[in-house]
Design an enzyme around this catalytic site. Structure first.
Site, PDB file in Angstrom:
ATOM      1  N   CYS A   2       0.859  -1.179   0.000  1.00  0.00           N
ATOM      2  CA  CYS A   2       0.000   0.000   0.000  1.00  0.00           C
ATOM      3  C   CYS A   2       0.893   1.227   0.000  1.00  0.00           C
ATOM      4  O   CYS A   2       2.072   1.147   0.335  1.00  0.00           O
ATOM      5  CB  CYS A   2      -0.873   0.016   1.241  1.00  0.00           C
ATOM      6  SG  CYS A   2      -1.796  -1.502   1.489  1.00  0.00           S
ATOM      7  N   ARG A  27       2.619   0.941  -7.050  1.00  0.00           N
ATOM      8  CA  ARG A  27       2.637  -0.127  -6.060  1.00  0.00           C
ATOM      9  C   ARG A  27       1.381  -0.992  -6.149  1.00  0.00           C
ATOM     10  O   ARG A  27       1.325  -2.057  -5.554  1.00  0.00           O
ATOM     11  CB  ARG A  27       2.744   0.464  -4.652  1.00  0.00           C
ATOM     12  CG  ARG A  27       4.021   1.239  -4.432  1.00  0.00           C
ATOM     13  CD  ARG A  27       3.949   2.053  -3.165  1.00  0.00           C
ATOM     14  NE  ARG A  27       4.125   1.228  -1.982  1.00  0.00           N
ATOM     15  CZ  ARG A  27       5.274   1.086  -1.345  1.00  0.00           C
ATOM     16  NH1 ARG A  27       6.343   1.672  -1.777  1.00  0.00           N
ATOM     17  NH2 ARG A  27       5.361   0.323  -0.277  1.00  0.00           N
ATOM     18  N   TRP A  74      -4.154  -1.834  -0.799  1.00  0.00           N
ATOM     19  CA  TRP A  74      -4.239  -3.087  -1.554  1.00  0.00           C
ATOM     20  C   TRP A  74      -4.797  -4.105  -0.572  1.00  0.00           C
ATOM     21  O   TRP A  74      -4.128  -4.453   0.401  1.00  0.00           O
ATOM     22  CB  TRP A  74      -2.849  -3.482  -2.041  1.00  0.00           C
ATOM     23  CG  TRP A  74      -2.815  -4.613  -3.007  1.00  0.00           C
ATOM     24  CD1 TRP A  74      -3.040  -4.571  -4.347  1.00  0.00           C
ATOM     25  CD2 TRP A  74      -2.486  -5.978  -2.722  1.00  0.00           C
ATOM     26  NE1 TRP A  74      -2.880  -5.813  -4.899  1.00  0.00           N
ATOM     27  CE2 TRP A  74      -2.545  -6.696  -3.930  1.00  0.00           C
ATOM     28  CE3 TRP A  74      -2.154  -6.660  -1.550  1.00  0.00           C
ATOM     29  CZ2 TRP A  74      -2.279  -8.055  -4.007  1.00  0.00           C
ATOM     30  CZ3 TRP A  74      -1.890  -8.025  -1.626  1.00  0.00           C
ATOM     31  CH2 TRP A  74      -1.960  -8.699  -2.846  1.00  0.00           C
ATOM     32  N   ASN A 100       0.022   0.260   6.753  1.00  0.00           N
ATOM     33  CA  ASN A 100       0.455  -0.758   5.785  1.00  0.00           C
ATOM     34  C   ASN A 100       0.837  -2.009   6.555  1.00  0.00           C
ATOM     35  O   ASN A 100       1.391  -1.905   7.647  1.00  0.00           O
ATOM     36  CB  ASN A 100       1.712  -0.308   5.030  1.00  0.00           C
ATOM     37  CG  ASN A 100       1.373   0.632   3.901  1.00  0.00           C
ATOM     38  OD1 ASN A 100       0.216   0.936   3.680  1.00  0.00           O
ATOM     39  ND2 ASN A 100       2.387   1.071   3.186  1.00  0.00           N
ATOM     40  N   GLY A 101       0.615  -3.190   5.956  1.00  0.00           N
ATOM     41  CA  GLY A 101       1.041  -4.423   6.617  1.00  0.00           C
ATOM     42  C   GLY A 101      -0.135  -5.200   7.166  1.00  0.00           C
ATOM     43  O   GLY A 101      -1.289  -4.957   6.797  1.00  0.00           O
ATOM     44  N   GLU A 480      11.201 -16.661 -17.333  1.00  0.00           N
ATOM     45  CA  GLU A 480      11.032 -15.221 -17.102  1.00  0.00           C
ATOM     46  C   GLU A 480      10.205 -14.580 -18.226  1.00  0.00           C
ATOM     47  O   GLU A 480       9.320 -13.756 -17.968  1.00  0.00           O
ATOM     48  CB  GLU A 480      12.409 -14.549 -16.968  1.00  0.00           C
ATOM     49  CG  GLU A 480      12.400 -13.052 -16.890  1.00  0.00           C
ATOM     50  CD  GLU A 480      11.513 -12.472 -15.785  1.00  0.00           C
ATOM     51  OE1 GLU A 480      11.101 -13.221 -14.890  1.00  0.00           O
ATOM     52  OE2 GLU A 480      11.210 -11.267 -15.853  1.00  0.00           O
ATOM     53  N   LYS A 484       6.517 -12.639 -17.892  1.00  0.00           N
ATOM     54  CA  LYS A 484       6.227 -11.287 -18.387  1.00  0.00           C
ATOM     55  C   LYS A 484       4.948 -11.289 -19.204  1.00  0.00           C
ATOM     56  O   LYS A 484       4.106 -10.415 -19.048  1.00  0.00           O
ATOM     57  CB  LYS A 484       7.372 -10.760 -19.269  1.00  0.00           C
ATOM     58  CG  LYS A 484       8.622 -10.297 -18.600  1.00  0.00           C
ATOM     59  CD  LYS A 484       8.512  -9.069 -17.737  1.00  0.00           C
ATOM     60  CE  LYS A 484       8.123  -9.412 -16.337  1.00  0.00           C
ATOM     61  NZ  LYS A 484       9.113  -9.914 -15.443  1.00  0.00           N
ATOM     62  N   GLU A 487       1.861 -11.752 -16.940  1.00  0.00           N
ATOM     63  CA  GLU A 487       1.482 -10.684 -16.008  1.00  0.00           C
ATOM     64  C   GLU A 487       1.050  -9.401 -16.698  1.00  0.00           C
ATOM     65  O   GLU A 487       0.165  -8.718 -16.187  1.00  0.00           O
ATOM     66  CB  GLU A 487       2.551 -10.434 -14.935  1.00  0.00           C
ATOM     67  CG  GLU A 487       3.835  -9.807 -15.378  1.00  0.00           C
ATOM     68  CD  GLU A 487       4.793  -9.564 -14.191  1.00  0.00           C
ATOM     69  OE1 GLU A 487       5.994  -9.637 -14.423  1.00  0.00           O
ATOM     70  OE2 GLU A 487       4.339  -9.290 -13.080  1.00  0.00           O
ATOM     71  N   HIS A 503       7.205 -35.227 -23.288  1.00  0.00           N
ATOM     72  CA  HIS A 503       6.771 -35.984 -22.107  1.00  0.00           C
ATOM     73  C   HIS A 503       5.415 -35.503 -21.612  1.00  0.00           C
ATOM     74  O   HIS A 503       5.017 -35.817 -20.492  1.00  0.00           O
ATOM     75  CB  HIS A 503       7.836 -35.884 -21.007  1.00  0.00           C
ATOM     76  CG  HIS A 503       9.153 -36.446 -21.439  1.00  0.00           C
ATOM     77  ND1 HIS A 503       9.368 -37.797 -21.604  1.00  0.00           N
ATOM     78  CD2 HIS A 503      10.303 -35.842 -21.811  1.00  0.00           C
ATOM     79  CE1 HIS A 503      10.598 -38.002 -22.040  1.00  0.00           C
ATOM     80  NE2 HIS A 503      11.194 -36.820 -22.179  1.00  0.00           N
ATOM     81  N   LYS A 603       3.524  -3.999  -6.900  1.00  0.00           N
ATOM     82  CA  LYS A 603       4.964  -3.939  -7.150  1.00  0.00           C
ATOM     83  C   LYS A 603       5.761  -4.606  -6.048  1.00  0.00           C
ATOM     84  O   LYS A 603       6.694  -5.338  -6.298  1.00  0.00           O
ATOM     85  CB  LYS A 603       5.387  -2.467  -7.281  1.00  0.00           C
ATOM     86  CG  LYS A 603       6.882  -2.275  -7.572  1.00  0.00           C
ATOM     87  CD  LYS A 603       7.242  -2.818  -8.930  1.00  0.00           C
ATOM     88  CE  LYS A 603       8.702  -2.727  -9.257  1.00  0.00           C
ATOM     89  NZ  LYS A 603       9.077  -3.644 -10.352  1.00  0.00           N
TER      90      LYS A 603
HETATM   91  O1  M6R Z   1      10.918  -7.026  -5.008  1.00  0.00           O
HETATM   92  P1  M6R Z   1      11.211  -8.462  -5.324  1.00  0.00           P
HETATM   93  O2  M6R Z   1      12.261  -8.637  -6.364  1.00  0.00           O
HETATM   94  O3  M6R Z   1      11.539  -9.270  -4.087  1.00  0.00           O
HETATM   95  O4  M6R Z   1       9.855  -9.022  -5.898  1.00  0.00           O
HETATM   96  C1  M6R Z   1       9.727 -10.357  -6.254  1.00  0.00           C
HETATM   97  C2  M6R Z   1       8.526 -10.570  -7.152  1.00  0.00           C
HETATM   98  O5  M6R Z   1       7.358 -10.166  -6.490  1.00  0.00           O
HETATM   99  C3  M6R Z   1       8.641  -9.806  -8.468  1.00  0.00           C
HETATM  100  O6  M6R Z   1       9.800 -10.157  -9.147  1.00  0.00           O
HETATM  101  C4  M6R Z   1       7.432 -10.110  -9.360  1.00  0.00           C
HETATM  102  O7  M6R Z   1       7.440 -11.442  -9.771  1.00  0.00           O
HETATM  103  C5  M6R Z   1       7.419  -9.175 -10.569  1.00  0.00           C
HETATM  104  N1  M6R Z   1       6.128  -8.581 -10.712  1.00  0.00           N
HETATM  105  C6  M6R Z   1       7.665  -9.854 -11.858  1.00  0.00           C
HETATM  106  O8  M6R Z   1       7.653  -8.978 -12.930  1.00  0.00           O
END
Ligand code: M6R
Length: 608
Positions: A2, A27, A74, A100-101, A480, A484, A487, A503, A603
């Site tokens: 948040c 965020r 959030w 937050n938290g 990776e 991308k 997401e 397989h 984020k």
């Molecule tokens: O801040 P961090 O690198 O620890 O975050 C880890 C993941 O949450 C972050 O890499 C997430 O998978 C990204 N949205 C991917 O693009």
């Protein structure tokens, strides 16, 4: 995840905090709210949805306040609606609180307070915390003392910001695990959950440490520990320019950050490369590297994928056994940790709750820890024994791009460092340094594939499923690249080492299915060419990503994108992510997705 903002000074406080919240939009959030001191008393306005909805309400009110706090939420406890949005009042309406938290013991406190006659407006743990703070704020007690006493009763992760009409010249904040940054101005001061929110107003900031309570007035900021003892804050000047936290002419932060990567590589290498040797400052003494018998890399999401690159590198180049764990799994599986092992935490934000929890477990077990972190002064950076910063600058887009490249590069530098220290005869450190020195230009050249990736995205816009395949290091990058696409473009993907297709997953290939195949690894290209034939025989369309010196894969792919050959297998594989990031970006653009803030994602994931 948040966003938090606070302001006290001579400006229109509500405008300032809403602007700060806007700068934290990356965020991810689902509601926003603001509290301010008005002639009629403490006022709270809040709305579910995007900031624009709150701004409309604020415009009707036209508040003129010199003290305000704001929040973007959030949801963790309770639906994202107006009532659950922050700020929250205590029972008497004396304090307004943003949080937050997660408060872990909120249910038992709520039950106790309900029995005592308290009435709660929302389903949130945060409102319970507001009631606890309100209860402590008895006669003769200062706001900062009330917050100090209250946080002693709350368990979990939190960052609180509190205001009250009883002491109108104060904002009080406190943190445990959730980040809070204090900004110092002239006759005005600021609070935020992240530095970009402060940059338009001040560069002088201090990180509030865990278990601290800070008192912010327009004339100064002071802090105490949770035991009441005063502590000195350590302000420093932020060197990022505001422009680097803004879009810089690109339509989205994601595209801007992809294009920043040549510079990111330069920054990441800065000060670390000599002609013959490399220098990674602040690492363990040389003898420690001889002692380490195993590496465990622990991370989430994209950072986990960088960890897989680290594993491939350390095992292939250093013959050093390396495992990679999802942080969220690590501590629940009673991990086998050799006392001589090294735990490496990879994180862009340095605040990911699962990674922090895993780090704390390693510390309890007295395992050596190293962080590879982007955000300076973040929790992981501060709690590890040693830290290597990725030096990638602020990453705003939720989808991580430049941070991934920088993380993989730091792992590469770390590999060279270990080889150098151990004087490993089979590793040519000089050659590695040479390859890495030319890497910014290679990344720049890979970016020239942008229009080819645009075309590919147009062509496969409606693909119901996209395969991402490769072998060796290319299989890591496939994971990776697939993440991308999922997401940002919301396209389902299937990713696996290419040899695994027959397989099982091959059953999903049908006429017109797209398979993106990474083919930078020369030692497996023959096998990969056979895998490609298997796909095409079933109607699959192959988009091959390979190096310019490859004479095989371009001939067997339906479409091909060629990246420069760096002379290093690891750097080649990593480079292939650049066109694939562009491919995901354009798929998302043409599919009309919210690129910088994909649905359901945030984020920085600061809850477990
Ligand atoms: O801040 P961090 O690198 O620890 O975050 C880890 C993941 O949450 C972050 O890499 C997430 O998978 C990204 N949205 C991917 O693009």
């Amino acid at each position: 995840m948040c966003g938090i903002a606070g302001y006290i000074g001579q400006r229109n406080a509500v405008e300032v905090v809403l602007d700060q919240i806007e700068r934290l939009e990356y965020r991810g959030y689902d509601s926003t709210g603001v509290a301010f001191q008005s002639p009629e008393g403490l006022k709270v306005l809040k709305r579910a949805g995007k900031l624009g909805q709150l701004r409309a309400v604020v415009a009707d009110e036209r508040p003129e306040a010199f003290v305000a706090i704001a929040h973007s939420r959030w949801a963790t406890h309770g639906a994202p609606n107006d009532l659950n949005a922050h700020p929250h009042f205590d029972q008497e309406g004396t304090v307004a609180v943003i949080h937050n938290g997660i408060i872990e013991n909120y249910l038992e406190i709520k039950e106790e307070l309900t029995r005592a006659g308290h009435v709660f407006q929302s389903e949130t743990d945060s409102e319970v915390a507001a009631h606890v703070i309100g209860l402590e704020y008895g006669e003769g007690i200062s706001l900062e003392e009330a917050v100090r006493r209250a946080v002693g009763k709350l368990e979990g992760a939190f960052g609180f910001v509190v205001i009250s009409m009883r002491e109108p010249g104060k904002i009080v904040c406190s943190r445990n695990a959730s980040p809070l940054v204090l900004g110092f101005g002239e006759g005005e001061n600021f609070i935020a959950s992240d530095i970009p929110a402060l940059l338009p107003y001040t560069r002088r900031v201090a990180i509030l440490d865990n278990d601290m309570v800070a008192l912010v007035t327009k004339d100064g900021i002071s802090a105490m520990r949770s035991d009441g003892q005063a502590v000195e804050l350590a302000p420093f000047d932020v060197e990022w320019d505001i422009a680097s936290a803004e879009k810089g002419g690109f339509e989205h932060f994601m595209l801007k950050e992809i294009h920043e990567q040549p510079d990111v590589v330069r920054q990441c290498l800065a000060g670390r490369l000599g002609q013959e040797e490399m220098t990674l400052l602040g690492l363990f003494s040389d003898h420690v590297w001889h002692d380490i018998d195993r590496v465990n890399i622990i991370a989430c999401g994209t950072a986990y994928h960088a960890g897989l690159m680290g594993k491939t590198l350390f095992e292939k180049m250093l013959r050093l056994p390396t495992d990679v764990y999802f942080s969220s799994e690590f501590r629940y599986n009673d991990p086998l940790l050799s006392p001589k092992s090294l735990a490496v935490f990879v994180s862009q934000s340095g605040e990911t709750a699962d990674s922090l929890a895993a780090l704390r477990l390693c510390k309890e077990r007295r395992i050596r820890t190293l962080g590879i972190v982007n955000v300076v002064g973040s929790s992981i950076a501060r709690e590890v024994d040693r830290v290597l910063y990725t030096q990638a600058g602020p990453e705003v887009s939720v989808a991580s791009t430049k941070a991934y490249v920088a993380q993989c590069l730091v792992l590469y530098l770390l590999g060279l460092h270990i080889a150098q220290v151990k004087e490993m005869p089979g590793v040519d450190v000089r050659k590695g340094l040479k390859a890495v020195r030319g890497y910014p230009d290679a990344v720049q050249e890979a970016l020239e594939l942008e229009s080819a990736m645009q075309e590919a995205a147009k062509k496969f816009l409606d693909a119901p499923l996209v395969f991402f395949l490769g072998r060796g290091a290319d299989a890591n990058v496939a994971l990776e690249a697939a993440l991308k696409l999922k997401e940002v473009a919301y396209v389902p993907t299937q990713e696996c080492p290419a040899g695994e297709m027959k397989h099982g997953p091959l059953a999903l290939i049908e006429e017109g299915t797209l398979a993106v195949v990474g083919a930078t690894q020369a030692n497996t290209r023959d096998k990969l060419a056979s895998n490609i034939s298997e796909l095409q025989a079933r109607g699959g369309h192959v988009l091959g990503i390979t190096t310019k010196d490859d004479g095989l894969i371009p001939g067997v792919s339906d479409t091909v994108a060629k990246i420069p050959a760096t002379g290093d297998w690891y750097l080649d594989a990593l480079l292939s992510v650049v066109p694939l990031q562009l491919f995901s970006y354009y798929m998302a653009l043409y599919r009309g997705c919210e690129i910088d803030q994909p649905r359901n994602l945030a984020k920085s994931v600061t809850v477990e």
